[in-house]
Design a protein around this motif. Structure first.
Motif, PDB file in Angstrom:
ATOM      1  N   VAL A  28       0.841  -1.203   0.000  1.00 49.23           N
ATOM      2  CA  VAL A  28       0.000   0.000   0.000  1.00 49.23           C
ATOM      3  C   VAL A  28       0.875   1.252   0.000  1.00 49.23           C
ATOM      4  O   VAL A  28       0.614   2.202  -0.751  1.00 49.23           O
ATOM      5  CB  VAL A  28      -0.965  -0.001   1.214  1.00 49.23           C
ATOM      6  CG1 VAL A  28      -1.662   1.338   1.372  1.00 49.23           C
ATOM      7  CG2 VAL A  28      -1.985  -1.122   1.066  1.00 49.23           C
ATOM      8  N   SER A  29       1.917   1.250   0.793  1.00 47.42           N
ATOM      9  CA  SER A  29       2.820   2.413   0.813  1.00 47.42           C
ATOM     10  C   SER A  29       3.479   2.618  -0.541  1.00 47.42           C
ATOM     11  O   SER A  29       3.656   3.759  -0.998  1.00 47.42           O
ATOM     12  CB  SER A  29       3.898   2.221   1.887  1.00 47.42           C
ATOM     13  OG  SER A  29       3.319   2.187   3.161  1.00 47.42           O
ATOM     14  N   GLY A  30       3.837   1.517  -1.184  1.00 47.46           N
ATOM     15  CA  GLY A  30       4.437   1.623  -2.514  1.00 47.46           C
ATOM     16  C   GLY A  30       3.458   2.169  -3.539  1.00 47.46           C
ATOM     17  O   GLY A  30       3.832   2.976  -4.397  1.00 47.46           O
ATOM     18  N   LEU A  31       2.197   1.745  -3.452  1.00 50.03           N
ATOM     19  CA  LEU A  31       1.190   2.254  -4.388  1.00 50.03           C
ATOM     20  C   LEU A  31       0.931   3.741  -4.162  1.00 50.03           C
ATOM     21  O   LEU A  31       0.729   4.495  -5.117  1.00 50.03           O
ATOM     22  CB  LEU A  31      -0.104   1.454  -4.256  1.00 50.03           C
ATOM     23  CG  LEU A  31      -0.041  -0.004  -4.734  1.00 50.03           C
ATOM     24  CD1 LEU A  31      -1.349  -0.721  -4.415  1.00 50.03           C
ATOM     25  CD2 LEU A  31       0.267  -0.075  -6.219  1.00 50.03           C
ATOM     26  N   VAL A  32       0.953   4.171  -2.906  1.00 48.78           N
ATOM     27  CA  VAL A  32       0.780   5.598  -2.610  1.00 48.78           C
ATOM     28  C   VAL A  32       1.988   6.372  -3.126  1.00 48.78           C
ATOM     29  O   VAL A  32       1.855   7.438  -3.739  1.00 48.78           O
ATOM     30  CB  VAL A  32       0.565   5.836  -1.097  1.00 48.78           C
ATOM     31  CG1 VAL A  32       0.639   7.319  -0.760  1.00 48.78           C
ATOM     32  CG2 VAL A  32      -0.772   5.262  -0.659  1.00 48.78           C
ATOM     33  N   GLY A  33       3.174   5.831  -2.891  1.00 45.10           N
ATOM     34  CA  GLY A  33       4.396   6.499  -3.356  1.00 45.10           C
ATOM     35  C   GLY A  33       4.471   6.590  -4.873  1.00 45.10           C
ATOM     36  O   GLY A  33       5.012   7.551  -5.426  1.00 45.10           O
ATOM     37  N   THR A  38      -4.148   7.692  -3.672  1.00 48.95           N
ATOM     38  CA  THR A  38      -3.930   8.927  -2.927  1.00 48.95           C
ATOM     39  C   THR A  38      -3.586   8.556  -1.488  1.00 48.95           C
ATOM     40  O   THR A  38      -3.773   7.411  -1.054  1.00 48.95           O
ATOM     41  CB  THR A  38      -5.194   9.819  -2.944  1.00 48.95           C
ATOM     42  OG1 THR A  38      -6.233   9.141  -2.246  1.00 48.95           O
ATOM     43  CG2 THR A  38      -5.629  10.128  -4.374  1.00 48.95           C
ATOM     44  N   SER A  39      -3.113   9.523  -0.731  1.00 45.50           N
ATOM     45  CA  SER A  39      -2.761   9.230   0.659  1.00 45.50           C
ATOM     46  C   SER A  39      -4.014   8.872   1.462  1.00 45.50           C
ATOM     47  O   SER A  39      -3.956   8.041   2.369  1.00 45.50           O
ATOM     48  CB  SER A  39      -2.027  10.408   1.290  1.00 45.50           C
ATOM     49  OG  SER A  39      -2.844  11.559   1.283  1.00 45.50           O
ATOM     50  N   GLY A  40      -5.137   9.457   1.127  1.00 41.85           N
ATOM     51  CA  GLY A  40      -6.397   9.107   1.802  1.00 41.85           C
ATOM     52  C   GLY A  40      -6.813   7.674   1.509  1.00 41.85           C
ATOM     53  O   GLY A  40      -7.246   6.940   2.406  1.00 41.85           O
ATOM     54  N   GLN A  41      -6.682   7.275   0.250  1.00 43.14           N
ATOM     55  CA  GLN A  41      -7.006   5.897  -0.118  1.00 43.14           C
ATOM     56  C   GLN A  41      -6.036   4.918   0.548  1.00 43.14           C
ATOM     57  O   GLN A  41      -6.447   3.847   1.017  1.00 43.14           O
ATOM     58  CB  GLN A  41      -6.960   5.727  -1.637  1.00 43.14           C
ATOM     59  CG  GLN A  41      -8.065   6.439  -2.370  1.00 43.14           C
ATOM     60  CD  GLN A  41      -7.858   6.427  -3.876  1.00 43.14           C
ATOM     61  OE1 GLN A  41      -6.721   6.410  -4.359  1.00 43.14           O
ATOM     62  NE2 GLN A  41      -8.959   6.452  -4.620  1.00 43.14           N
ATOM     63  N   GLY A  42      -4.772   5.278   0.578  1.00 45.34           N
ATOM     64  CA  GLY A  42      -3.773   4.423   1.225  1.00 45.34           C
ATOM     65  C   GLY A  42      -4.062   4.252   2.702  1.00 45.34           C
ATOM     66  O   GLY A  42      -3.953   3.151   3.253  1.00 45.34           O
TER      67      GLY A  42
END
Length: 108
Positions: A28-33, A38-42
């Motif tokens: 999840v952190s990688g997908l946000v990065g 988005t950071s909200g979705q993460g």
């Protein structure tokens, strides 16, 4: 001579579970990065993962420990015989007369 077991010879369910949860969090952190979330979705996905882990842990704890707990309402052993406190006198010994005092002892 003692035999030692290697770490891989026995199951390690907590290590596996921690690895899976850690891997999902890193994903999840990688997908946000990468900008795919988005950071909200993460944060929402991470919250769902945490909630699922807490729910599974609670149910897993109950499922594994419940059969090992003696109920207080009707405590019985595995053969169905009622349990009694350790200080209770067994029925066969209850009919025995009390022991006589030792010779030479004085009672007030």
């Amino acid at each position: 001579m003692t035999t030692t077991t290697t770490p891989t010879s026995r199951p390690r369910p907590l290590r596996v579970a921690a690895s899976i949860v850690g891997g999902l969090g890193a994903l999840v952190s990688g997908l946000v990065g990468a900008g795919l979330l988005t950071s909200g979705q993460g944060g929402a996905v991470t919250g769902l993962i945490s909630a699922a882990v807490a729910l599974l842990a609670a149910f897993g704890f109950v499922i594994t420990t419940e059969p090992r707990v003696t109920p207080l309402a009707d405590p019985v052993d595995q053969a169905g015989r009622p349990l009694r406190p350790a200080e209770a006198t067994p029925p066969a010994e209850a009919a025995d007369p009390p022991a006589s005092p030792a010779e030479g002892s004085t009672t007030p």
